[in-house]
Enzyme design. Structure first.
Site, short mmCIF file in Angstrom:
data_model
loop_
_atom_site.label_atom_id
_atom_site.label_comp_id
_atom_site.label_asym_id
_atom_site.label_seq_id
_atom_site.Cartn_x
_atom_site.Cartn_y
_atom_site.Cartn_z
CD GLU A 103 -1.80 -2.38 1.43
OE1 GLU A 103 -0.65 -2.63 1.80
OE2 GLU A 103 -2.70 -3.24 1.35
CG HIS B 130 -10.81 -7.46 6.87
ND1 HIS B 130 -10.16 -8.28 7.77
CD2 HIS B 130 -10.14 -7.60 5.70
CE1 HIS B 130 -9.16 -8.90 7.16
NE2 HIS B 130 -9.12 -8.50 5.92
#
Length: 332
Positions: free
Chosen positions: A60, A127
């Site tokens: 990322e 998540h």
């Protein structure tokens, strides 16, 4: 006019902006061949090519840095994170470099960072996060938090055309939420023509006279359900969706408090350090004399999101929590 799902509205906005401006490109994990974790970009790579729909490795910080460099160089990247929680890997790139570039070099940084956020099917602490508190404190960032398909499409287009870095929070719960099951206030018609939704303008979801209920994101659902219950008890609740968090609509917050004299602030993120604290402070500083009761907050407790379904249900702010807080405010 049509009534697409929230997911379809985001997909349409991305597609139309890529057709409109060849400087727009997408980058993220599995967004090309796989169509992204939630299939929003499925078919994009076949149409726009691998140079504009870039499959990035599981890195990322690396692909955010690449996109940041491209934005400073004149392109308009849209970065997809599979889940909002993963953005912590890119925190330095966003907070120090994307947000700070204007103050150091005075140049535009037209980058959009898509963060699928919030709880959905007990995905656990890695998540299900709500990332807005991490970025709200940082000058130089805009934060969009659409709760309807109309806003998702119009705000995505506005974000891509903006010269500033935009944190675009997408609520996973809304992606495939059946449109017919949404409250009427959360399913406005979506124009098929081009349009944008400006940041910093709240929307009145329900007019009321007795209590103001300020919220954004998925908790718009609980807010509207609770307001309906209180209406049956003779208490009129005004529900406001902030829609964007930076900038936020300070005028709308103060106006509704001056009207009702009571304020409840609701969000899914944890209460400690959450945005409700900032909004409550604004009211305390600038509209204190209009308050007839203490400001109340309903938010998640100070613990990570549980994975166990019963614990997750207990953790998340519920309609019953909101109803209880509204009743206390009404009785004060």
């Amino acid at each position: 006019m049509s009534q697409p799902t929230y997911r379809e509205a985001i997909r349409t906005a991305l597609w139309e902006e890529m057709e409109r401006d060849e400087r727009v490109y997408l980058i993220g994990e599995d967004i090309g061949l796989g169509g992204g974790a939630f299939y929003i970009t499925k078919g994009f790579q076949e149409h726009f090519g691998a140079m504009r729909v870039v499959d990035a490795p599981l890195a990322e910080a690396g692909f955010t840095g690449q996109a940041l460099g491209a934005a400073i160089g004149g392109l308009r990247p849209v970065v997809e994170f599979q889940f909002a929680d993963f953005v912590t890997e890119s925190y330095k790139m966003i907070v120090d470099f994307a947000a700070g570039n204007h103050y150091r070099q005075m140049g535009p940084v037209p980058i959009v960072l898509r963060l699928p956020a919030g709880a959905l099917v007990s995905a656990g602490p890695f998540h299900s996060g709500n990332p807005e508190p991490w970025f709200f404190h940082t000058p130089g960032l805009k934060i969009a938090a659409p709760a309807t398909a109309y806003d998702a499409k119009g705000m995505m287009k506005a974000a891509i055309r903006d010269e500033n870095p935009v944190i675009f929070i997408e609520y996973k719960k809304f992606y495939n939420y059946p449109v017919a099951d949404l409250p009427e206030a959360l399913r406005p018609d979506v124009p098929e023509d081009d349009y944008t939704v400006p940041f910093g303008e709240a929307r009145l979801l329900r007019a009321g006279e007795d209590i103001s209920l300020l919220t954004f994101g998925t908790t718009c659902l609980q807010a509207l359900e609770a307001a309906e219950i209180l209406e049956a008890e003779g208490v009129s609740v005004e529900v406001i969706d902030l829609r964007s968090l930076a900038p936020y609509d300070k005028g709308a917050i103060l106006d509704t408090v001056r009207k009702t004299g009571r304020l409840l602030i609701l969000h899914e993120a944890r209460k400690r350090g959450g945005l409700a604290g900032e909004f409550a402070t604004i009211v305390a500083e600038e509209a204190f004399e209009h308050l007839d009761a203490p400001i109340r907050r309903v938010a998640a407790p100070d613990t990570p999101m549980p994975m166990s379904p019963p614990l997750e249900e207990a953790y998340l702010p519920s309609t019953a929590d909101v109803v209880a807080a509204l009743r206390e405010l009404a009785a004060y």
